[in-house]
Design an enzyme around this catalytic site. Structure first.
Site, PDB file in Angstrom:
ATOM      1  N   CYS A   2     -23.938 106.275  14.407  1.00  0.00           N
ATOM      2  CA  CYS A   2     -23.271 106.190  15.867  1.00  0.00           C
ATOM      3  C   CYS A   2     -24.254 107.455  16.258  1.00  0.00           C
ATOM      4  O   CYS A   2     -25.053 108.327  15.836  1.00  0.00           O
ATOM      5  CB  CYS A   2     -22.337 107.430  15.748  1.00  0.00           C
ATOM      6  SG  CYS A   2     -20.623 106.215  14.517  1.00  0.00           S
ATOM      7  N   ARG A  27     -30.347 104.068  14.351  1.00  0.00           N
ATOM      8  CA  ARG A  27     -30.001 104.909  13.464  1.00  0.00           C
ATOM      9  C   ARG A  27     -28.395 103.786  12.711  1.00  0.00           C
ATOM     10  O   ARG A  27     -29.071 103.817  11.888  1.00  0.00           O
ATOM     11  CB  ARG A  27     -29.248 105.894  13.876  1.00  0.00           C
ATOM     12  CG  ARG A  27     -30.067 106.415  15.040  1.00  0.00           C
ATOM     13  CD  ARG A  27     -29.007 107.495  15.718  1.00  0.00           C
ATOM     14  NE  ARG A  27     -28.348 108.245  15.380  1.00  0.00           N
ATOM     15  CZ  ARG A  27     -28.182 109.620  15.136  1.00  0.00           C
ATOM     16  NH1 ARG A  27     -29.269 110.254  15.085  1.00  0.00           N
ATOM     17  NH2 ARG A  27     -26.978 110.307  14.800  1.00  0.00           N
ATOM     18  N   TRP A  77     -21.163 102.921  14.150  1.00  0.00           N
ATOM     19  CA  TRP A  77     -20.970 102.217  12.980  1.00  0.00           C
ATOM     20  C   TRP A  77     -19.491 102.371  12.250  1.00  0.00           C
ATOM     21  O   TRP A  77     -18.641 103.684  11.826  1.00  0.00           O
ATOM     22  CB  TRP A  77     -22.693 102.908  12.396  1.00  0.00           C
ATOM     23  CG  TRP A  77     -22.025 102.440  10.732  1.00  0.00           C
ATOM     24  CD1 TRP A  77     -23.613 101.190  10.799  1.00  0.00           C
ATOM     25  CD2 TRP A  77     -21.380 103.177   9.511  1.00  0.00           C
ATOM     26  NE1 TRP A  77     -23.211 101.533   9.276  1.00  0.00           N
ATOM     27  CE2 TRP A  77     -22.828 102.188   8.618  1.00  0.00           C
ATOM     28  CE3 TRP A  77     -21.198 103.893   9.417  1.00  0.00           C
ATOM     29  CZ2 TRP A  77     -22.418 102.669   7.082  1.00  0.00           C
ATOM     30  CZ3 TRP A  77     -20.647 103.748   7.771  1.00  0.00           C
ATOM     31  CH2 TRP A  77     -21.886 103.801   7.185  1.00  0.00           C
ATOM     32  N   ASN A 103     -18.670 110.563  17.557  1.00  0.00           N
ATOM     33  CA  ASN A 103     -20.273 110.486  16.346  1.00  0.00           C
ATOM     34  C   ASN A 103     -18.855 111.669  15.125  1.00  0.00           C
ATOM     35  O   ASN A 103     -18.696 112.353  15.227  1.00  0.00           O
ATOM     36  CB  ASN A 103     -20.996 110.795  16.117  1.00  0.00           C
ATOM     37  CG  ASN A 103     -21.402 110.785  16.820  1.00  0.00           C
ATOM     38  OD1 ASN A 103     -21.790 108.890  17.346  1.00  0.00           O
ATOM     39  ND2 ASN A 103     -23.242 110.449  16.793  1.00  0.00           N
ATOM     40  N   GLY A 104     -19.015 110.620  14.092  1.00  0.00           N
ATOM     41  CA  GLY A 104     -17.838 111.618  12.595  1.00  0.00           C
ATOM     42  C   GLY A 104     -16.377 110.977  12.411  1.00  0.00           C
ATOM     43  O   GLY A 104     -16.869 110.245  13.280  1.00  0.00           O
ATOM     44  N   GLU A 484     -37.324 103.682  -6.425  1.00  0.00           N
ATOM     45  CA  GLU A 484     -37.627 103.534  -4.950  1.00  0.00           C
ATOM     46  C   GLU A 484     -38.642 101.742  -4.398  1.00  0.00           C
ATOM     47  O   GLU A 484     -38.094 101.093  -2.950  1.00  0.00           O
ATOM     48  CB  GLU A 484     -39.142 104.584  -4.210  1.00  0.00           C
ATOM     49  CG  GLU A 484     -39.332 103.908  -3.011  1.00  0.00           C
ATOM     50  CD  GLU A 484     -37.790 104.833  -1.550  1.00  0.00           C
ATOM     51  OE1 GLU A 484     -37.140 104.819  -2.155  1.00  0.00           O
ATOM     52  OE2 GLU A 484     -38.221 103.919  -0.860  1.00  0.00           O
ATOM     53  N   LYS A 488     -36.189  99.148  -1.673  1.00  0.00           N
ATOM     54  CA  LYS A 488     -35.701  98.847  -0.167  1.00  0.00           C
ATOM     55  C   LYS A 488     -36.480  97.856  -0.166  1.00  0.00           C
ATOM     56  O   LYS A 488     -36.033  96.939   1.038  1.00  0.00           O
ATOM     57  CB  LYS A 488     -38.384  99.471  -0.406  1.00  0.00           C
ATOM     58  CG  LYS A 488     -38.860 100.876   0.390  1.00  0.00           C
ATOM     59  CD  LYS A 488     -38.311 101.457   1.299  1.00  0.00           C
ATOM     60  CE  LYS A 488     -37.119 101.938   1.684  1.00  0.00           C
ATOM     61  NZ  LYS A 488     -37.241 103.596   1.374  1.00  0.00           N
ATOM     62  N   GLU A 491     -32.400  96.486   0.929  1.00  0.00           N
ATOM     63  CA  GLU A 491     -32.290  97.320   1.636  1.00  0.00           C
ATOM     64  C   GLU A 491     -32.296  96.319   2.585  1.00  0.00           C
ATOM     65  O   GLU A 491     -31.849  96.278   4.337  1.00  0.00           O
ATOM     66  CB  GLU A 491     -32.924  98.569   1.977  1.00  0.00           C
ATOM     67  CG  GLU A 491     -32.810  99.661   1.528  1.00  0.00           C
ATOM     68  CD  GLU A 491     -32.760 101.348   2.059  1.00  0.00           C
ATOM     69  OE1 GLU A 491     -33.997 100.566   2.046  1.00  0.00           O
ATOM     70  OE2 GLU A 491     -32.694 102.014   2.463  1.00  0.00           O
ATOM     71  N   HIS A 507     -32.305  97.946 -23.965  1.00  0.00           N
ATOM     72  CA  HIS A 507     -30.843  98.597 -24.822  1.00  0.00           C
ATOM     73  C   HIS A 507     -29.621  98.089 -23.490  1.00  0.00           C
ATOM     74  O   HIS A 507     -28.792  98.003 -23.683  1.00  0.00           O
ATOM     75  CB  HIS A 507     -30.748  99.765 -24.345  1.00  0.00           C
ATOM     76  CG  HIS A 507     -31.358 100.469 -24.837  1.00  0.00           C
ATOM     77  ND1 HIS A 507     -31.565 101.080 -26.467  1.00  0.00           N
ATOM     78  CD2 HIS A 507     -32.495 101.389 -24.885  1.00  0.00           C
ATOM     79  CE1 HIS A 507     -32.558 101.127 -27.383  1.00  0.00           C
ATOM     80  NE2 HIS A 507     -32.922 101.636 -26.409  1.00  0.00           N
ATOM     81  N   LYS A 606     -29.614 104.738  10.285  1.00  0.00           N
ATOM     82  CA  LYS A 606     -30.210 105.835   9.560  1.00  0.00           C
ATOM     83  C   LYS A 606     -30.404 107.497   9.455  1.00  0.00           C
ATOM     84  O   LYS A 606     -30.558 108.202   8.140  1.00  0.00           O
ATOM     85  CB  LYS A 606     -31.332 105.989  10.835  1.00  0.00           C
ATOM     86  CG  LYS A 606     -32.917 107.128  11.067  1.00  0.00           C
ATOM     87  CD  LYS A 606     -33.766 106.249   9.822  1.00  0.00           C
ATOM     88  CE  LYS A 606     -35.091 106.628   9.700  1.00  0.00           C
ATOM     89  NZ  LYS A 606     -36.048 106.020   8.605  1.00  0.00           N
TER      90      LYS A 606
HETATM   91  C1  F6R Z   1     -33.786 104.328   2.223  1.00  0.00           C
HETATM   92  C2  F6R Z   1     -33.318 105.235   3.127  1.00  0.00           C
HETATM   93  C3  F6R Z   1     -31.776 106.186   2.580  1.00  0.00           C
HETATM   94  C4  F6R Z   1     -32.227 107.493   2.614  1.00  0.00           C
HETATM   95  C5  F6R Z   1     -30.406 107.957   2.782  1.00  0.00           C
HETATM   96  C6  F6R Z   1     -30.873 109.644   2.948  1.00  0.00           C
HETATM   97  O1  F6R Z   1     -34.802 103.913   2.746  1.00  0.00           O
HETATM   98  O2  F6R Z   1     -33.311 105.176   4.094  1.00  0.00           O
HETATM   99  O3  F6R Z   1     -31.821 106.030   1.373  1.00  0.00           O
HETATM  100  O4  F6R Z   1     -32.650 108.583   2.651  1.00  0.00           O
HETATM  101  O5  F6R Z   1     -29.581 108.151   3.900  1.00  0.00           O
HETATM  102  O6  F6R Z   1     -30.970 110.018   3.998  1.00  0.00           O
HETATM  103  P1  F6R Z   1     -31.383 111.526   4.711  1.00  0.00           P
HETATM  104  O7  F6R Z   1     -33.384 112.016   4.246  1.00  0.00           O
HETATM  105  O8  F6R Z   1     -31.954 111.028   6.047  1.00  0.00           O
HETATM  106  O9  F6R Z   1     -30.497 112.594   4.200  1.00  0.00           O
END
Ligand code: F6R
Length: 611
Positions: A2, A27, A77, A103-104, A484, A488, A491, A507, A606
């Site tokens: 949010c 975000r 969100w 927010n929250g 990772e 990516k 996502e 395994h 984000k």
């Molecule tokens: C993946 C991504 C998320 C963040 C995760 C932690 O592309 O961006 O997996 O890495 O939500 O967020 P931060 O790093 O802001 O604590």
């Protein structure tokens, strides 16, 4: 997640609110809304889905809406209740004279709602936020003072929040407050701003004040009052934001993600700058304040993080254990906080977070701090909650990252871990890391080479874009790279992708292999190269479609692999920082080929400010 924006001044508020919300769009959100004051009456506009839907609704009423010189806006969100118009913020009370954005999460909203319903409040949404609207309205009815009403309401609310409130009986006033959620006030001339994050106000002012937990700020066009929860005046500390609005432009790239991937050579240079001065000089980490004697005697290190930051932390573990011989545990913050973790004053706890606002990681570091541990934060946001609560800081200097999928911030975290691990080793008197320092200095050129020759990656993306599943395998320091790469891809393309240690394939996961399954081997020359070849052979024998990401020039690899992605030669220890780049690009080109919303993938945010 949010986002909040608020404006009060002499200009029309609507464009400022919508632009502010646009700058927070990255975000991740699923509905939006604004509240303005038209001819003395609060009016709400809300829409489900993209912000454009809200803009379309506002456009129809633009002449009226543009009269308002005060307003609050929100992108939501969904947490409590589906992403519908009725659940979109702002929320109001029975009489509709007040509007709240939040927010929250209000944790005790059920109890509050029951009490408020008994008093006659009628709820129109499934949100936790609506309780705040009714509660503040009730307090305002008693006090006729909006700041006091918000202050009294926060005494009854439990949970995390950043709140902004307007009321039609108190013209020209916005009241805002926070607890465990970010809130920043921007100072203008004859106008003031409030937002949950800097991008929403940076194009209007660079003078900003971060609001602390339990502080209440009251804005008018010409004044800002700040008090604490006990009504005491608080000193206002404004700072000049170092950001440039240009950071939010795509600069000709089709997506922010592609731009941010291309920024990585400069990101590496920025992170190294001033810290790695010469290969025969020690690493300088000015903001690491942990006493050197204490550092030498650390019994253990715990690293907490989520998502991509967790993968950077896993590489960090490998480096610190290898260089310094200190035991390192890495754990997702969301697990760390719900079990008995053993920490004491000889434990260093490192939190890693691009945003510095991830709720689980904030809780984890607060728990560790209360047990006496030194807290070191690796973050891209030196202005964030985590950075402000840290004992030591490693600012990662990646610049603002707009795309939801983290790329350059991951690179910056990785490089920061290389610096931190070398720094710790040097404090412990270990001095044979000059070759690695030299390699770090020339790393940007190697990344540039990959970015200049993307043909193999694009071809591979076209070949495998229609796959339903994808497996990434690696060993040793590149296991986090496999995780990772898979993260990516899933996502932004929504392909079911998983990373495995190559040794674990047999395994269990090997049962899934057939001719429809692509398996990407991260095949870096070094200790595990031969083993990776054997594991790739095992997958090939089950008819999997084999892809190698490699720094080897061995032409025999064409027999084993259907596709090859070559990267410049690099030492195994530094290879995670190079190998991840083609994987980011592979995910990008597959998602782009499939026509996905690359920068704002569905369901993702984000900055994840709820636990
Ligand atoms: C993946 C991504 C998320 C963040 C995760 C932690 O592309 O961006 O997996 O890495 O939500 O967020 P931060 O790093 O802001 O604590």
């Amino acid at each position: 997640m949010c986002g909040i924006v608020g404006y009060i001044g002499r200009k029309s508020a609507i464009d400022i609110l919508l632009e502010g919300l646009t700058s927070l769009e990255y975000r991740g959100y699923d509905s939006s809304g604004i509240a303005v004051n038209i001819d003395g009456k609060i009016k709400l506009y809300k829409a489900a889905g993209k912000l454009q839907n809200l803009k379309d609704i506002v456009d129809k009423d633009y002449r009226e809406v543009s009269k308002s010189t005060i307003g609050i806006g929100h992108i939501r969100w969904a947490t409590h209740g589906a992403p519908t118009v009725e659940n979109a913020h702002p929320h109001s009370c029975n009489c509709g004279r007040l509007a709240v954005v939040h927010n929250g999460i209000i944790e005790n909203f059920k109890e509050l709602k029951e009490k408020l319903e008994k008093k006659g409040c009628v709820f129109r949404s499934q949100t936790d936020t609506e309780t705040v609207a009714h509660l503040v309205a009730a307090k305002f009815a008693e006090t006729k003072d909006l700041t006091e009403a918000v202050r009294l309401a926060t005494k009854e609310i439990e949970g995390a929040y950043a709140l902004c409130v307007i009321h039609q009986d108190v013209k020209d006033t916005i009241v805002a407050t926070r607890r465990n959620a970010p809130l920043v006030v921007g100072l203008g001339e004859g106008e003031n701003f409030v937002a949950s994050d800097v991008p929403a106000l940076i194009q209007y002012t660079k003078k900003a004040m971060y609001i602390e937990d339990n502080q209440i700020v009251t804005l008018t066009p010409d004044t800002i009052d700040l008090i604490d929860i006990d009504k005491k005046k608080v000193n206002q500390k404004f700072e000049t934001l170092p950001w440039e609005p240009v950071a939010l432009s795509k600069m000709g790239y089709k997506h922010f993600m592609l731009k941010e991937i291309h920024e990585q050579p400069d990101v590496v240079r920025n992170v190294l700058s001033g810290k790695l001065r010469a290969i025969d000089e020690p690493i300088v980490l000015k903001e690491v304040t942990l006493d050197k004697e204490k550092l030498k005697n650390l019994s253990r290190i715990q690293i907490v993080a989520c998502g991509t930051s967790l993968h950077a932390a896993m590489v960090g573990k490998y480096l610190i254990e290898d260089f310094c011989g200190i035991a390192v545990d890495v754990e997702p913050s969301s697990e760390y906080i719900y079990r008995k973790t053993i920490t004491d004053k000889n434990t260093l706890v490192i939190g890693v977070s691009q945003s510095g606002e991830t709720a689980d990681t904030i809780t984890a570091i607060r728990q560790a701090k209360s047990r006496g541990s030194h807290i070191l934060i690796v973050t891209n946001r030196p202005d964030s909650t985590m950075a402000r609560e840290a004992d030591s800081l490693v600012p990662v200097n990646a610049g603002i990252e707009v795309s939801v999928a983290a790329t350059k911030s991951y690179m910056a975290q990785l490089i920061s871990f290389y610096l931190l691990a070398i720094y710790m080793a040097e404090v412990k008197g270990i001095k044979d890391l000059e070759t690695l320092k030299h390699e770090l200095i020339i790393l940007p050129q190697k990344i540039e080479k990959i970015l200049a020759h993307k043909e193999e990656i694009q071809k591979c993306a076209r070949t495998f874009a229609n796959s339903k599943d994808f497996i990434f395998i690696a060993r040793g320091i590149n296991f986090p790279t496999a995780l990772e790469g898979a993260l990516k891809l899933k996502e932004i393309s929504y392909i079911n992708a998983t990373g495995y240690t190559a040794g674990e394939l047999k395994h269990g996961p090997i049962a899934m292999l057939d001719e429809s399954m692509p398996v990407l081997s991260i095949l870096m020359t070094g200790k595990v190269y031969e083993k990776m070849l054997s594991n790739s052979e095992e997958a090939k024998a089950r008819n999997a479609k084999m892809i190698a990401l490699t720094d080897s020039t061995d032409s025999n690899l064409y027999e084993l692999f259907d596709s090859l992605i070559h990267i410049p030669p690099i030492s195994e220890i530094l290879s995670p920082a190079l190998a991840v780049v083609p994987l980011q690009l592979l995910a990008y080109y597959i998602a782009e080929f499939l026509g996905k919303d690359v920068d704002q993938p569905r369901n993702l945010a984000k900055s994840v400010t709820v636990e």
